[in-house]
Design a protein around this motif. Structure first.
Motif, PDB file in Angstrom:
ATOM      1  N   GLN A  29       0.830  -1.319  -0.054  1.00 41.75           N
ATOM      2  CA  GLN A  29       0.046   0.039   0.005  1.00 41.75           C
ATOM      3  C   GLN A  29       0.856   1.241  -0.037  1.00 41.75           C
ATOM      4  O   GLN A  29       0.634   2.172  -0.823  1.00 41.75           O
ATOM      5  N   CYS A  49       2.581   2.010  -3.343  1.00 37.20           N
ATOM      6  CA  CYS A  49       1.592   2.220  -4.421  1.00 37.20           C
ATOM      7  C   CYS A  49       1.338   3.922  -4.161  1.00 37.20           C
ATOM      8  O   CYS A  49       0.984   4.608  -5.151  1.00 37.20           O
ATOM      9  N   GLU A  90      -1.689 -10.080  -6.741  1.00 30.60           N
ATOM     10  CA  GLU A  90      -2.243  -8.780  -6.118  1.00 30.60           C
ATOM     11  C   GLU A  90      -1.255  -7.615  -6.549  1.00 30.60           C
ATOM     12  O   GLU A  90      -1.574  -6.568  -6.580  1.00 30.60           O
ATOM     13  N   ARG A 107      -1.255  -6.410  -9.927  1.00 30.34           N
ATOM     14  CA  ARG A 107      -2.481  -5.535 -10.303  1.00 30.34           C
ATOM     15  C   ARG A 107      -2.654  -4.056  -9.610  1.00 30.34           C
ATOM     16  O   ARG A 107      -2.862  -3.214 -10.262  1.00 30.34           O
ATOM     17  N   LYS A 108      -2.207  -4.087  -8.336  1.00 33.32           N
ATOM     18  CA  LYS A 108      -2.253  -2.601  -7.743  1.00 33.32           C
ATOM     19  C   LYS A 108      -1.330  -1.893  -8.139  1.00 33.32           C
ATOM     20  O   LYS A 108      -1.217  -0.520  -8.051  1.00 33.32           O
ATOM     21  N   GLU A 114      -1.897  -0.200 -11.559  1.00 28.64           N
ATOM     22  CA  GLU A 114      -2.908   0.927 -11.193  1.00 28.64           C
ATOM     23  C   GLU A 114      -2.363   2.103 -11.189  1.00 28.64           C
ATOM     24  O   GLU A 114      -2.987   3.091 -11.446  1.00 28.64           O
TER      25      GLU A 114
END
Length: 316
Positions: free
Chosen positions: A88, A91, A107, A110-111, A114
């Motif tokens: 987190q 990102c 996961e 994907r994140k 983004e």
């Protein structure tokens, strides 16, 4: 050096990533790496708190104006209880790339995608490479049998050729590079760049003990052995007298418990925790109980040098 897919992907001058090394890699090393036109990577687990991780990212972002690229390594399986929060923060703050290890990167891919972060995945065989390719990885880090730490089983040329034949995403080679000649060899096999770790252990900027650095000078490729006593998975270390004394196989009780499907996961997690604490102690203080992680490319480490001088040896 000739431009490659890696130099274009990360906007760097030379197709080299300073590999993430547990307890060795730090902001000072990566800042020097970026100033030399290569990429640098740090294990997120090198930071005890999430606030320290966030601060490191912010410092590297501020230093990036001079060029280069930086990323972080994430352990993406259950042994890393901080994984979700670390991802987190990466990102939120942003970095150029993430290298995933020891688990499914789905996961993370994907994140990260983004928010425009590239994801490279550690792999040791074709089957896993094809899995991460299907999940959207931008490249694979092909960990061969010359790598330090948790290494693969295949020779560099064999692994790179196999991946290029059956995968469409680029291949970054990890292991067996300590000179420009060896770097050029990996590129000739079809790699777009290399991930180099062990030659940077004995750098002025690393904040490990002088004893650890000097061991990389004093010992060579023939002194590297595999041990199961750090994480439960074979890992390369320098064959010090202490390593010789305790042996390289897991204790009998641990091997027995690993055969139990219900207990295996928990035994692995406990061994990982105990091994990481032992490695941390060895990196930060010199004792007779010393386990120093390194790969055979320390063969080319003849003195403790600044990062910039080590990079020069790789590109000239």
């Amino acid at each position: 050096m000739t431009d490659t897919t890696l130099t274009k992907m990360l906007d760097i001058k030379h197709p080299i990533i300073m590999a993430p090394m547990f307890l060795v890699s730090n902001v000072a090393m990566v800042k020097e790496a970026m100033a030399c036109g290569i990429a640098g990577c740090i294990p997120a687990l090198n930071y005890r708190t999430l606030a320290e991780l966030r601060s490191a990212i912010q410092e590297l972002k501020a230093a990036k104006v001079a060029g280069g690229a930086f990323g972080f390594n994430l352990i993406v399986n259950k042994s890393n209880v901080k994984y979700q929060e670390q991802l987190q923060i990466l990102c939120e703050e942003g970095c150029d790339f993430i290298i995933t290890s020891l688990g499914s990167p789905q996961e993370t891919i994907r994140k990260a995608h983004e928010v425009g972060i590239k994801v490279f995945c550690d792999i040791t065989d074709l089957a896993y490479a094809q899995k991460v390719e299907a999940q959207g990885a931008d490249a694979v880090i092909a960990v061969n049998n010359q790598a330090g730490g948790h290494r693969g089983e295949m020779k560099p040329k064999e692994l790179i050729s196999l991946l290029n034949e059956y995968c469409k995403i680029p291949v970054i080679s990890a292991g067996g590079v300590g000179t420009k000649e060896e770097l050029d060899k990996m590129l000739s096999y079809g790699a777009i760049g290399v991930s180099v770790g062990s030659p940077f252990i004995a750098s002025k900027e690393s904040n490990i003990t002088e004893e650890y650095k000097q061991a990389c000078v004093d010992f060579g490729a023939q002194d590297i052995v595999m041990t199961e006593r750090i994480s439960g998975t074979p890992c390369t270390v320098i064959n010090t007298p202490y390593v010789q004394k305790i042996g390289t196989k897991s204790p009998w009780l641990e091997r027995t418990l690993n055969k139990n499907k219900k207990l295996k996961k928990w035994v692995k997690m406990l061994r990982f925790y105990i091994g990481m604490k032992a490695t941390e102690k060895a990196a930060q203080q010199a004792t007779y109980k010393t386990v120093w992680v390194a790969g055979p490319s320390i063969e080319h480490t003849k003195q403790i040098l600044p990062v910039k001088d080590i990079v020069e040896k790789l590109i000239h």
